[in-house]
Design an enzyme around this catalytic site. Structure first.
Site, PDB file in Angstrom:
ATOM      1  N   GLY A  46      11.894  48.188  29.806  1.00 55.24           N
ATOM      2  CA  GLY A  46      11.085  46.984  29.898  1.00 55.24           C
ATOM      3  C   GLY A  46      11.239  46.372  31.287  1.00 55.24           C
ATOM      4  O   GLY A  46      11.986  46.867  32.128  1.00 55.24           O
ATOM      5  N   VAL A  47      10.522  45.289  31.498  1.00 56.30           N
ATOM      6  CA  VAL A  47      10.476  44.662  32.816  1.00 56.30           C
ATOM      7  C   VAL A  47      11.293  43.385  32.787  1.00 56.30           C
ATOM      8  O   VAL A  47      11.362  42.712  31.773  1.00 56.30           O
ATOM      9  CB  VAL A  47       9.013  44.333  33.178  1.00 56.30           C
ATOM     10  CG1 VAL A  47       8.937  43.657  34.535  1.00 56.30           C
ATOM     11  CG2 VAL A  47       8.190  45.606  33.180  1.00 56.30           C
ATOM     12  N   GLY A  48      11.927  43.061  33.904  1.00 54.66           N
ATOM     13  CA  GLY A  48      12.625  41.789  34.000  1.00 54.66           C
ATOM     14  C   GLY A  48      13.988  41.961  34.631  1.00 54.66           C
ATOM     15  O   GLY A  48      14.412  43.074  34.934  1.00 54.66           O
TER      16      GLY A  48
ATOM     17  N   GLU B  59       6.020  52.279  30.860  1.00 51.68           N
ATOM     18  CA  GLU B  59       4.698  51.733  31.153  1.00 51.68           C
ATOM     19  C   GLU B  59       4.611  51.203  32.577  1.00 51.68           C
ATOM     20  O   GLU B  59       3.599  51.321  33.233  1.00 51.68           O
ATOM     21  CB  GLU B  59       4.277  50.677  30.116  1.00 51.68           C
ATOM     22  CG  GLU B  59       5.158  49.449  30.044  1.00 51.68           C
ATOM     23  CD  GLU B  59       4.736  48.499  28.931  1.00 51.68           C
ATOM     24  OE1 GLU B  59       4.271  48.952  27.881  1.00 51.68           O
ATOM     25  OE2 GLU B  59       4.888  47.285  29.118  1.00 51.68           O
TER      26      GLU B  59
ATOM     27  N   ASN C  35       5.505  35.159  26.085  1.00 50.70           N
ATOM     28  CA  ASN C  35       5.440  36.532  26.541  1.00 50.70           C
ATOM     29  C   ASN C  35       4.525  37.328  25.626  1.00 50.70           C
ATOM     30  O   ASN C  35       4.184  36.884  24.541  1.00 50.70           O
ATOM     31  CB  ASN C  35       6.844  37.144  26.522  1.00 50.70           C
ATOM     32  CG  ASN C  35       7.136  37.874  27.809  1.00 50.70           C
ATOM     33  OD1 ASN C  35       6.237  38.470  28.390  1.00 50.70           O
ATOM     34  ND2 ASN C  35       8.368  37.827  28.245  1.00 50.70           N
TER      35      ASN C  35
ATOM     36  N   GLY D 187       4.139  46.634  25.549  1.00 49.31           N
ATOM     37  CA  GLY D 187       4.362  47.975  25.040  1.00 49.31           C
ATOM     38  C   GLY D 187       5.644  48.098  24.233  1.00 49.31           C
ATOM     39  O   GLY D 187       5.983  49.188  23.791  1.00 49.31           O
TER      40      GLY D 187
END
Lengths: 448, 448
Positions: free
Chosen positions: A267-269, A292, A382, A386
């Site tokens: 995931g992103v962050g 993704e 948020n 995905g």
């Protein structure tokens, strides 16, 4: 400067116009789709022109679709001036105007799993697409689009769009051609498997099919790519990363993971980036990512051979990537495959490859429900993005999160989450700075 | 009477013993797996013998795994006498002792999506399988098992089991041979697509691989199959069915569904059965079912040609099915494919075929969360079963339910469900006796 290397059919030059002129083609009541995913590779000039026009004149009301969240120029500016009345399938916590309008009800928002969004349009479930705006590196002699640094749901939107506006971004290197792999699944009842057997497999074309007849405008675009910044890993994140790596090692010892792991999704962050940095400082080699959004940290790893191949739907907004691509295009086209978001996140492929899914949660409860999107249950911060595609279908699905928030004042492990995005049935392991909670084969009470 | 048509290797006759003798092989601390799914096709004699022994002597404590819920002889009797201390992945509301023990905490219970259960064992996530008990129509010369009327997770359990006890059910027709299609997916990182392209495709073998050396006991079994009864459709169910059929027709008119629909999945229960009866009394022809449990109503439809083909993991407990199979085996083997539960429910295949998922919910909230398993959030009344596999991956995912319960005293549409099994991101349409709520493309507020 747009030249013949970018527009490979002479008739395309007749369609060049300013963003302001092109924005006039977007009228009240339209469903407008945007190519791209995240702030990189999405159109910027026409949306900003539309926002300016809406402030100064009558404001058209549109439905805005994309593959996932797109740049602030598209989402947040258009939300600020009141152009968007309906939006799917994802947005970002940082887009203040968008989030406010969703939470106040001014924008009707629906959040789909990224792997579902394009097919919902392809099945006709979300109505016709009046206009597609898409960013291109170049346009082929047949009027097909070579995308830039992300894809999103553009291929299916292009299949359905009545009209297309193309922003040709002349700052993007022509060497991007060949990095994309555009594939649209067939529709049931006659549909074949998605033929991806290995992370790096290429199964489609290097362009998005549009065709000369639907191109209504070509706009030159030269925006500088934004650069996303992540916080330097703090002690807490480093501990989470250490626990994760120890956990991988023990799974390898137990024969439940191969030595070189399995393809990773991340995931992103900030937390995810810290975890990733920890992972790449470990002795794992030839890692594969089936994810993704490619994380900035991954580009360094391609350089020093730590990462063998990355499948994703968006490159990171990091100028080093394009610099390196220009220098050694063959290597980067071998190491990176840019896919449509419904393929990068496809349950069939994620399960087949045995992806290890790593995502962050806002809070997790004692029953195993996880909340990733809503603070206090109703305030949307948020998108599910995905994470559902990867957590449900991963070989191993792992949530990473600090055990507390707001300087230790609030525990993130609660008795009941206020909003559920992932059920107890969907994931396996929780890792915090305190350690590893391996929930495989445990009952509710044991989990608690 | 067991003869050479059932035991096709002479050495197998030496292994014949009583259920009581075989039950002694199950000892304290074992992980015992059961073949089969639902009350049909699962072993019955040895579990009942084990329950009797446990009442009269020292009671072994075991972990009981199966593919989905199995018969009351296995689950409820063993729960009643306290043999089971750990159980996965599903059970049934009607199993009073099992449910009580789960809710009191005497049994540690974990509920997985049916499509995940077998692979969790195959990946080694749930530890070794000490003993497999499986019901057979016959055993091949190589010691492989031809199952009876259901499969469950037996193929993967058989791959991992240290020892195997086989109950040969001599009341089951030998004509069942050839109806099964046994396929075990490869393990990542090198795994190919599941090669099912049409509902009725056969991709595997007609037997479950066991081999002579692990067969420890053969027990003759002649139990009469239970017959499940469903209530006659009431007015409310008929209205739900009518709304569903009208909805299908309007989707066909809009070009979003083909004339002959797409393969149907239908959950189990009175409402689902009523919906199904309504559907088959309509003018739809050559229907296909890609489902986990074949409904009793479907057998009549195969007879009169309304249904072309059914893929499932269990036949209904209905003697008419076996009678008809005996009379016209070729026709029934053409019309029915019995698959392992992880294949009948596989996300890859469900999505590829474009299955229309029809399931019942206990309650649905204004955000779109659905609860199928827990009354008041904590009292477990049902398993998630395969509903998650089908709802998330279906082309169209539809919940059917009456809008109220307890004689109209309690609304099933609530402000917030007390337990979440399906999130708002996972399904599309709610149909009650009041009408159709098509949630595709609607925001939270619009759904409410």
């Amino acid at each position: 400067m747009i030249d013949k290397t970018r527009l490979r059919n002479g008739r395309l030059f007749d369609l060049i116009m300013s963003g302001d002129e092109a924005a006039k083609m977007i009228t009240n009541g339209m469903t407008v789709a945007c190519g791209g995913f995240t702030s990189t590779g999405c159109p910027k000039v026409v949306p900003l022109a539309l926002a300016r026009a809406a402030e100064n004149a009558s404001c058209p009301k549109i439905t805005l679709l994309s593959g996932g969240s797109v740049g602030p120029e598209v989402e947040d500016e258009l939300a600020r001036v009141g152009v968007i009345v309906r939006r799917a399938p994802g947005t970002r916590a940082a887009y203040r105007h968008m989030i406010e309008a969703i939470n106040s009800g001014d924008i009707a928002y629906y959040d789909y799993h990224f792997s579902h969004m394009a097919q919902m349009v392809d099945y006709g479930f979300l109505g016709p697409i009046d206009m597609l705006i898409i960013e291109a590196t170049a346009i082929t002699p047949d009027g097909h689009v070579i995308p830039t640094t992300s894809i999103g749901a553009a291929p299916i939107y292009a299949r359905h769009a009545k009209k297309v506006i193309i922003e040709v971004n002349t700052t993007q290197p022509l060497e991007l051609e060949g990095i994309h792999d555009i594939y649209i699944p067939e529709r049931p009842p006659r549909r074949n498997p998605i033929p991806i057997y290995r992370t790096g497999d290429r199964i489609g074309t290097s362009h998005i099919e549009v065709g000369m007849e639907r191109i209504n405008a070509i706009v030159e675009s030269e925006p500088v790519e934004p650069l996303s910044k992540f916080a330097e890993p703090n002690e807490e994140s480093k501990r989470i990363a250490k626990h994760l790596i120890d956990f991988f090692r023990s799974e390898i010892r137990a024969g439940r993971l191969p030595q070189k792991l399995l393809p990773l999704q991340s995931g992103v962050g900030n937390i995810s980036n810290a975890v990733l940095t920890g992972l790449v400082n470990s002795d794992f080699k030839r890692l594969e990512f089936f994810t993704e959004l490619m994380q900035p940290a991954v580009t360094d790893l391609i350089e020093d051979g730590k990462v063998k191949v990355v499948s994703c739907s968006a490159l990171p907004p990091d100028p080093r990537v394009t610099e390196r691509l220009r220098k050694d295009p063959e290597r980067y086209r071998d190491s990176i495959v840019l896919r449509p978001l419904d393929i990068s996140n496809h349950p069939e492929v994620i399960r087949r490859l045995g992806v290890i899914a790593l995502n962050a949660a806002l809070e997790v409860d004692i029953y195993g429900h996880a909340n990733c999107t809503h603070i206090m249950g109703t305030r949307m911060v948020n998108t599910i993005g995905g994470s559902g595609d990867f957590m449900r279908n991963g070989y191993l699905s792992i949530f990473t999160m600090p055990s507390t928030t707001k300087n230790d004042a609030i525990s993130r492990i609660v008795s009941m989450v206020s909003h559920v995005d992932h059920t107890e049935h969907d994931w396996h392991v929780l890792i915090t700075e305190q350690g590893v909670a391996d929930l495989r084969g445990l009952s509710h009470r044991e989990r608690a």
